[in-house]
Every structure is written in structure tokens, then in C-alpha cells.
Design a protein around this motif. Structure first.
Motif, PDB file in Angstrom:
ATOM      1  N   SER A 282       0.831  -1.195   0.000  1.00  0.00           N
ATOM      2  CA  SER A 282       0.000   0.000   0.000  1.00  0.00           C
ATOM      3  C   SER A 282       0.871   1.254   0.000  1.00  0.00           C
ATOM      4  O   SER A 282       1.897   1.319   0.683  1.00  0.00           O
ATOM      5  N   TYR A 294      -0.197   4.596 -13.758  1.00  0.00           N
ATOM      6  CA  TYR A 294      -1.326   4.205 -12.909  1.00  0.00           C
ATOM      7  C   TYR A 294      -2.261   3.307 -13.708  1.00  0.00           C
ATOM      8  O   TYR A 294      -2.695   3.658 -14.800  1.00  0.00           O
ATOM      9  N   ALA A 296      -5.779   1.417 -13.715  1.00  0.00           N
ATOM     10  CA  ALA A 296      -7.110   1.282 -13.146  1.00  0.00           C
ATOM     11  C   ALA A 296      -7.850   0.145 -13.846  1.00  0.00           C
ATOM     12  O   ALA A 296      -7.338  -0.474 -14.782  1.00  0.00           O
ATOM     13  N   ALA A 313      -0.274   8.970 -12.294  1.00  0.00           N
ATOM     14  CA  ALA A 313      -0.666   9.036 -10.889  1.00  0.00           C
ATOM     15  C   ALA A 313      -1.047  10.432 -10.420  1.00  0.00           C
ATOM     16  O   ALA A 313      -1.581  10.565  -9.320  1.00  0.00           O
ATOM     17  N   LEU A 316      -4.369  11.478  -8.044  1.00  0.00           N
ATOM     18  CA  LEU A 316      -4.913  10.411  -7.203  1.00  0.00           C
ATOM     19  C   LEU A 316      -5.162  10.942  -5.797  1.00  0.00           C
ATOM     20  O   LEU A 316      -4.384  11.737  -5.264  1.00  0.00           O
ATOM     21  N   ASN A 319      -5.328   5.739  -1.287  1.00  0.00           N
ATOM     22  CA  ASN A 319      -4.218   4.792  -1.274  1.00  0.00           C
ATOM     23  C   ASN A 319      -4.312   3.809  -2.449  1.00  0.00           C
ATOM     24  O   ASN A 319      -5.404   3.405  -2.856  1.00  0.00           O
ATOM     25  N   LYS A 320      -3.146   3.423  -2.961  1.00  0.00           N
ATOM     26  CA  LYS A 320      -3.072   2.469  -4.060  1.00  0.00           C
ATOM     27  C   LYS A 320      -2.066   1.385  -3.716  1.00  0.00           C
ATOM     28  O   LYS A 320      -1.395   1.444  -2.677  1.00  0.00           O
TER      29      LYS A 320
END
Length: 344
Positions: A282, A294, A296, A313, A316, A319-320
Motif C-alpha cells: 500500500s 497508474y 485502473a 498518478a 490520485l 491509497n493504491k
């Protein structure tokens, strides 16, 4: 009676925004006033192209669907980003158009997704309608639709600056109505579009080649590790087809029983966790570099593992998870489908 001038916007609603949000290349919310090459000008986009909206006919009226009018939704845009779309997943009909705010727009209309999945660009290859997730431009005689397409493609990261919203980022109509485009003369627009178009053709050819190679690889995997064709061939005293001797030597010449049924002799049954680690790194948005790729849900490929599209990114807010080169990830949110990816 309302005028029907070719470039008159038909979206209604709030007036254009008065602020300025510069883009990255040749588009801006408001006129940025920045210097341009000789012969170029900043033009209000709605002065050179008619702005059109879209709409979704009621889903409660199935008789308004399944006709002969292609209807572009977000999934069509994500699957055809940067290209010309000639077939859509869904079609509406004259009843759906007549009983909604959807409009049938002409070929070469340029469409930009403005909500949820922001920044996808497609060109209509025939007369079509779109959902309300798009803003659409019918170019006038001063603007080559291909040049507009490439400008929008170049500004994909900037669209996140043009957008707002907490749950879903959306580019609202006041900002869209204030779009200004850096334009050269029509002849130069066509030159730019011709050069980029030839590169696109080459990219499309490489993608087709990649898809063919991936299909071959999938068929080979199924033959070797699902149907166990090399094992069956060796059991019958035949040389495995299309396989050199060194590779064939890696496969046994018979089967043994297991809890899953017959498997090649010497193989074992286990779980994915026995041979791979489930990673969950994370990372907070403030610790992600804006230039980071990024991925998705809309970027995940169907029926293949090679990624051909991704975002960035910047913008954003939650959290990713971080991935490293060579790691594999799988879609896990409902509805779960067979979509995998491998970080290049």
C-alpha cells in the motif's frame, strides 16, 4: 425560433468558466495567452467546432434498445481509445433518440469521456449517439477533426486538472465551453494529422501482431499444460508435435492419479500460494510520483496479459498498491472476469 448555425452549441446549461487552467500542449480552459509559433492562434473551441452532449435512453424501456443506431458508452471508449469506432457494444433506435436527450451525430465527430473514466478519445466512424459521459465536437471548416483528436490525446494528463469531484472526477460543461485550442492554418493541421496518423497505423499493426502472438502463446499453453498433449504423445510413443527434443524431455511419458484427476507423472497438486507470494504494498497518494504509471480497472486487458494502456498518478486521492516489473495482478472486484495484467 432557435438558430441552427453549424457551429452553435446545443448543450445549454451554465455559461463558460471565466478562469484559466493551462493544459500541457495545445489546449486550455480559458485563453492562456501564451506565445505560439507564427501563424498559430488560440481559438475558442466552440468557435470552430459545434459542442454536443449525449444521453442514455431509459433502461426501463427495452423497446428503445437493440436498434440500428450505434450508441457509444464508456466501455466502447476504453476499448477504442485514440481510434475510430465503427461498432458499439449497444445500439439504440429512433424511439430511444426521440424520447431522450441523446442525439445522432455525424461521422468524424470527436468524442471525449468527461466523467468516471476521464480522458478517453474516440472518433465516430459512422452516425452515432453517445452517453452523457461524453462531450462531442462536430468540427467546422477551419478545424481538421484529426488534429482535434490528437490535441485531446496529448492532453490526457491535463484533463485531471480540468476535472473536479471527490468520488468521481468530472470535467463539467463550464470548463468544456471555455476550452481554447492552439491552432495553425488548416494545411498545417492536416500535415500534423498525416504524420501522426501514419505512426498510429504502424502502432495498430504492431498491436495486431502482438495479439496474434499472444493467441499462439495461449493455444500453446493450453496444449502443454491443460490438455497435456506432449505427455499423451510420449505415452503413445510419438514425438510431441512442434517441440524440440530438449523441451520434450521435460515432460513425462505417462499420468498418475491425483485429487484433481489424472496429472502428468511426477507433478504435484498445490495452491498458488505454494509458488507465489500475494503482495499488498500500500502506498499513500502523497508518496506517489505524479509521473508514475497508474493502472485502473479500465486499463486491464481482456483475454490477454499484455498492457497497452495506462494512466498517470497525478490527481490520485486515495491509497493504491505498488507493483514492480514482472509482477502479475488480477482484477478482483465484482463482477470478477478473466482480466490479468503483468507490469512491463
Amino acid at each position: 425560433m432557435r438558430s441552427e448555425r453549424p457551429l452553435e452549441t446545443r448543450t445549454g446549461g451554465r455559461a463558460a468558466a471565466t478562469g484559466v487552467i493551462p493544459g500541457d500542449v495545445a489546449l486550455s480552459v480559458g485563453n492562456p495567452g501564451t506565445a505560439l509559433p507564427t501563424g498559430w492562434k488560440w481559438r475558442l473551441l466552440t468557435d470552430v467546432a459545434r459542442l454536443e452532449s449525449g444521453h442514455t435512453p431509459s433502461r426501463r424501456r427495452p423497446e428503445w434498445w437493440g436498434g440500428d443506431i450505434p450508441w457509444i458508452g464508456i466501455r466502447d471508449a476504453t476499448a477504442n481509445h485514440g481510434g475510430t469506432i465503427r461498432k458499439t457494444e449497444q445500439c439504440t433506435n429512433e424511439h430511444g433518440i426521440r424520447n431522450s436527450s441523446a442525439r445522432v451525430l455525424p461521422p468524424n465527430t470527436v468524442c471525449l469521456s468527461r466523467t468516471a473514466s476521464v480522458g478517453y478519445v474516440v472518433v465516430m466512424g459512422a452516425s452515432m449517439a453517445t452517453s452523457q459521459d461524453f462531450v462531442n465536437w462536430v468540427c467546422g471548416p477551419e478545424l481538421d477533426y484529426r488534429y482535434l483528436k490528437y490535441v485531446l490525446l496529448a492532453e490526457r494528463r491535463a484533463f485531471l486538472r480540468f476535472a473536479s469531484g471527490t468520488t468521481h472526477q468530472t470535467i463539467y460543461y463550464p470548463e468544456v465551453k471555455a476550452f481554447h485550442i492552439a491552432m495553425p492554418a488548416l494545411g498545417r493541421q492536416r500535415q500534423v494529422a498525416d504524420v501522426l496518423g501514419s505512426l498510429d497505423d504502424r502502432i495498430d499493426l504492431l498491436r495486431q501482431t502482438n495479439a496474434t502472438l499472444e493467441a499462439i502463446a495461449q493455444a500453446l499453453f493450453k496444449s502443454w499444460f491443460v490438455d497435456f498433449d506432449p505427455v499423451r504423445a510420449k505415452r503413445e510413443g510419438r514425438a510431441p508435435q512442434g517441440m524440440d527434443a530438449a523441451t520434450a524431455a521435460l515432460f513425462p511419458d505417462g499420468f498418475e492419479e491425483s485429487e484433481l484427476g489424472a496429472i502428468p507423472r511426477g507433478w504435484r497438486v498445490g495452491t498458488l500460494g505454494d509458488v507465489a507470494e500475494h503482495l499488498r504494498r500500500s502506498v499513500q497518494p502523497e508518496n506517489i510520483e505524479p509521473e508514475s504509471a497508474y493502472i485502473a480497472l479500465e486499463h486491464m486487458p481482456r483475454r490477454q496479459i499484455a498492457l497497452s494502456d495506462w494512466g498517470f498518478a497525478d490527481g490520485l486521492e486515495s491509497n493504491k498498491f505498488a507493483f514492480k516489473k514482472g509482477e502479475i495482478y488480477m482484477e478482483s472486484c465484482a463482477p470478477i472476469s478473466t482480466r490479468w495484467g503483468s507490469r512491463p
